[in-house]
Design a protein around this motif. Structure first.
Motif, PDB file in Angstrom:
ATOM      1  N   GLU A  46       0.847  -1.136   0.032  1.00 48.42           N
ATOM      2  CA  GLU A  46       0.005   0.095   0.134  1.00 48.42           C
ATOM      3  C   GLU A  46       0.872   1.234   0.000  1.00 48.42           C
ATOM      4  O   GLU A  46       0.216   2.370  -0.030  1.00 48.42           O
ATOM      5  CB  GLU A  46      -1.009   0.035   1.104  1.00 48.42           C
ATOM      6  CG  GLU A  46      -0.560   0.264   2.550  1.00 48.42           C
ATOM      7  CD  GLU A  46       0.440  -0.750   3.050  1.00 48.42           C
ATOM      8  OE1 GLU A  46       0.764  -1.796   2.622  1.00 48.42           O
ATOM      9  OE2 GLU A  46       0.543  -0.803   4.582  1.00 48.42           O
ATOM     10  N   LEU A  47       2.168   1.154   0.124  1.00 48.97           N
ATOM     11  CA  LEU A  47       3.238   2.249   0.120  1.00 48.97           C
ATOM     12  C   LEU A  47       3.872   2.204  -1.406  1.00 48.97           C
ATOM     13  O   LEU A  47       4.594   3.095  -1.532  1.00 48.97           O
ATOM     14  CB  LEU A  47       4.192   2.095   1.051  1.00 48.97           C
ATOM     15  CG  LEU A  47       3.597   2.153   2.581  1.00 48.97           C
ATOM     16  CD1 LEU A  47       4.679   2.013   3.429  1.00 48.97           C
ATOM     17  CD2 LEU A  47       2.755   3.404   2.779  1.00 48.97           C
ATOM     18  N   GLU A 101       1.000   9.706   4.125  1.00 45.51           N
ATOM     19  CA  GLU A 101      -0.205  10.074   4.957  1.00 45.51           C
ATOM     20  C   GLU A 101      -0.443  11.696   4.658  1.00 45.51           C
ATOM     21  O   GLU A 101      -1.719  12.169   4.684  1.00 45.51           O
ATOM     22  CB  GLU A 101      -0.022  10.098   6.463  1.00 45.51           C
ATOM     23  CG  GLU A 101      -0.023   8.983   7.222  1.00 45.51           C
ATOM     24  CD  GLU A 101      -1.351   8.394   7.612  1.00 45.51           C
ATOM     25  OE1 GLU A 101      -2.271   9.398   7.375  1.00 45.51           O
ATOM     26  OE2 GLU A 101      -1.581   7.238   7.874  1.00 45.51           O
ATOM     27  N   LYS A 102       0.665  12.321   4.139  1.00 49.04           N
ATOM     28  CA  LYS A 102       0.402  13.904   4.287  1.00 49.04           C
ATOM     29  C   LYS A 102       0.219  14.143   2.741  1.00 49.04           C
ATOM     30  O   LYS A 102      -0.108  15.462   2.482  1.00 49.04           O
ATOM     31  CB  LYS A 102       1.734  14.648   4.605  1.00 49.04           C
ATOM     32  CG  LYS A 102       1.984  14.486   6.026  1.00 49.04           C
ATOM     33  CD  LYS A 102       3.400  15.323   6.324  1.00 49.04           C
ATOM     34  CE  LYS A 102       4.352  14.455   7.290  1.00 49.04           C
ATOM     35  NZ  LYS A 102       5.702  14.491   6.944  1.00 49.04           N
ATOM     36  N   ASP A 103       0.270  13.341   1.979  1.00 47.15           N
ATOM     37  CA  ASP A 103       0.181  13.407   0.479  1.00 47.15           C
ATOM     38  C   ASP A 103      -0.933  12.795  -0.297  1.00 47.15           C
ATOM     39  O   ASP A 103      -0.930  11.363  -0.059  1.00 47.15           O
ATOM     40  CB  ASP A 103       1.521  13.033  -0.103  1.00 47.15           C
ATOM     41  CG  ASP A 103       1.516  13.240  -1.575  1.00 47.15           C
ATOM     42  OD1 ASP A 103       0.408  13.790  -2.136  1.00 47.15           O
ATOM     43  OD2 ASP A 103       2.467  12.751  -2.273  1.00 47.15           O
ATOM     44  N   GLU A 104      -1.965  13.510  -0.485  1.00 48.28           N
ATOM     45  CA  GLU A 104      -3.339  12.771  -1.127  1.00 48.28           C
ATOM     46  C   GLU A 104      -2.725  11.857  -2.176  1.00 48.28           C
ATOM     47  O   GLU A 104      -3.446  10.930  -2.773  1.00 48.28           O
ATOM     48  CB  GLU A 104      -4.152  13.900  -1.497  1.00 48.28           C
ATOM     49  CG  GLU A 104      -5.361  13.598  -0.553  1.00 48.28           C
ATOM     50  CD  GLU A 104      -6.328  14.483  -1.060  1.00 48.28           C
ATOM     51  OE1 GLU A 104      -6.947  14.408  -2.382  1.00 48.28           O
ATOM     52  OE2 GLU A 104      -7.028  15.535  -0.494  1.00 48.28           O
ATOM     53  N   ASP A 105      -1.771  12.330  -2.979  1.00 49.82           N
ATOM     54  CA  ASP A 105      -1.546  11.660  -4.591  1.00 49.82           C
ATOM     55  C   ASP A 105      -0.481  10.571  -4.098  1.00 49.82           C
ATOM     56  O   ASP A 105      -0.064  10.204  -5.241  1.00 49.82           O
ATOM     57  CB  ASP A 105      -1.027  12.646  -5.257  1.00 49.82           C
ATOM     58  CG  ASP A 105      -1.967  13.684  -5.863  1.00 49.82           C
ATOM     59  OD1 ASP A 105      -3.249  13.290  -5.808  1.00 49.82           O
ATOM     60  OD2 ASP A 105      -1.714  14.786  -6.195  1.00 49.82           O
ATOM     61  N   SER A 106      -0.151  10.328  -2.883  1.00 55.75           N
ATOM     62  CA  SER A 106       0.599   9.151  -2.573  1.00 55.75           C
ATOM     63  C   SER A 106      -0.177   7.790  -2.973  1.00 55.75           C
ATOM     64  O   SER A 106      -1.092   7.786  -3.213  1.00 55.75           O
ATOM     65  CB  SER A 106       1.030   9.138  -1.018  1.00 55.75           C
ATOM     66  OG  SER A 106      -0.127   9.004  -0.381  1.00 55.75           O
TER      67      SER A 106
END
Ligand code: NOJ
Ligand code: CA
Length: 479
Positions: free
Chosen positions: A333-334, A389-394
């Motif tokens: 998921e990363l 977590e901080k990046d919606e486009d991740s």
């Protein structure tokens, strides 16, 4: 059935989260990270083995079926983990290893009738991890059968006492609240009763195999026609708890397993890689077969991100839109890639690269441990939960959106005709379009854009851009 379209999150306990600084992940560590799994939107966790084990195969050599290895904690820790998972609405699935024990299991000496012994190697069978499937025991000077490492002697499932012991171990965990089992190496429980030779393979196997092992056709050493007897014994013990079978077989051979189990891994589709034609064929065959579950990757195979490379995000969209349970291996998921492993290797079958610790933050141990990790993390600065977590486009953001969309996706799935290099499917009200090719492909979108792999990917409603994917809600167009 709670698992029908579930996302099932695989935890490799040794590499998930260490809680006491010994460098080894453990059950309290898992408990402390349940928030991550809940926020991902998974419905269940599957724990790879945490039983007492001398670790010749990192837990898949079990020395006691009803206990927790002190490396991972205690039975009380296990109970606390189950309670905390259930509180969050997460189901708990444990790995069950019925084919073989550890050579250090007391049964190996106390109950020789539980294993398969001969005075000399009985046939030409080859172990999955290399070499002959018969090993000489220096104590008795006899030979015992092992399908994997020599430290993993095969149990003789044709002995009813073995079946009874396995049933009681399954009940032990059910009584502690587990919701299901992932059954390891399930094709191995019954072999040819006469132990006849395996013939030479006449055609290539549909799944990748080690060379030496692939030279034979394993018609006698595994997958015996009466395998149902073993599977029914398991079913009888667990009632309607979820049973997931690991049967490393082509889809066409899975019928005897799907008849009794609830879900069987779709390894052919996992192995199709970013080849759109192979994906279409293998996905269609798996859907047709029914009861198959999609594997992004696991602790045995190259990571999802590595297998798909520049097509990784597109592959996320495809696999997380398919009907049936999806198995997400920790770190997928990363977009965690395969790591370098270690030298000398810890796993003799070369799988360290897929087992590096989870990367929670950008610190040197990735937040996995305060001590020295048993296997170093891969590249925590480049890929970790805290940053994503901080990046919606991740990638993490993409997984969360896809899993949310899965919640109200329809059940009927159709693969549509689409240009070469692409896969397009329609599921209920959604149109899922994926392009693994180097050039954008013509395909007219119907309905409203619900998701795109990267901002702007879905801008042109007439195409699927190269190495990209989008999902549209087709409801409006169809009226
Ligand atoms: C499949 C497991 O996933 C793998 O890790 C293990 O080595 C073999 N079965 C033998 O138990
Ligand atoms: Ca620990």
């Amino acid at each position: 059935m709670w698992w029908r379209d579930a996302v099932i999150y695989q935890i490799y306990p040794r590499s998930f989260q260490d809680s006491n600084g010994d460098g080894i992940g453990d059950l309290p560590g898992i408990l402390s990270r349940l928030d991550h799994i809940e926020r991902l939107g998974a419905s269940a966790i599957w724990l790879s083995p945490f039983y007492p084990s001398p670790n010749a195969d990192f837990g898949y050599d079990v020395a006691g079926y009803t206990a927790v290895d002190p490396d991972y904690g205690t039975l009380e820790d296990f109970d606390r983990l189950v309670a905390a998972a259930h509180e969050r609405g997460l189901h708990v699935i444990v790995d069950f290893v019925p084919c073989h024990t550890s050579i250090e299991h007391p049964w190996f000496r106390e109950r020789p009738d539980f294993y398969v012994w001969r005075d000399a190697p009985a046939n030409n069978w080859v172990a999955r991890f290399g070499g002959p499937a018969w090993a000489r025991d220096p104590v008795t000077e006899r030979y015992y059968l092992h399908s994997f490492f020599p430290e993993q002697p095969d149990l003789n499932w044709r002995n009813p006492d073995v079946r009874a012991e396995m049933q009681s171990a399954l009940r032990f965990w059910l009584e502690r609240g587990v919701d299901g089992f992932r059954l390891d190496a399930i094709t191995r429980l019954f072999k040819d009763p006469e132990l006849r030779d395996d013939p030479a393979a006449s055609e290539p196997f549909a799944l990748p195999l080690p060379e030496e092992y692939g030279r034979l056709s394993h018609v006698n050493s595994a997958n015996a026609p009466d395998i149902g007897v073993a599977l029914r014994a398991i079913r009888e013990a667990v009632g309607d708890a979820l049973l997931i079978g690991e049967a490393y077989l082509p889809t066409v051979q899975l019928r005897p397993y799907t008849e009794i189990l609830d879900v069987v891994f779709a390894f052919e589709a996992m192995n199709a890689g970013p080849d759109a034609d192979r994906l279409k064929t293998t996905v269609a065959a798996a859907i047709e077969a029914g009861k198959l579950g999609w594997v992004l990757s696991n602790h045995d195979f190259a990571r999802f991100a590595t297998r798909f490379g520049e097509n990784f995000r597109a592959a996320c969209v495809l696999f997380l839109s398919l009907p049936g349970p999806v198995f997400v291996y920790q770190g997928d998921e990363l977009g965690t890639p395969d790591g370098p492993g270690v030298d000398p290797p810890l796993d003799r079958h070369q799988r360290d690269r897929f087992r590096h610790p989870m990367q929670w933050n950008g610190s040197s141990t990735g937040g996995f441990t305060t001590g020295t990790p048993w296997l170093p993390p891969n590249e925590p600065q480049q890929c970790n939960v805290a940053d994503q977590e901080k990046d919606e486009d991740s990638v993490l953001g993409l997984f969360r959106r896809l899993i949310r969309l899965r919640r109200d996706i329809g059940s009927e799935t159709r693969l549509l005709d689409s240009p070469p290099g692409t896969v397009v499917l329609e599921r209920g009200g959604q149109l899922v379009a994926v392009n693994f090719g180097n050039a954008s492909a013509p395909f007219a979108r119907r309905g409203e854009l619900a998701l795109e792999t990267r901002r702007g990917d879905g801008a042109d409603p007439e195409t699927i851009p190269a190495h990209a994917a989008w999902i549209a809600r087709a409801d409006h167009a169809r009226g």
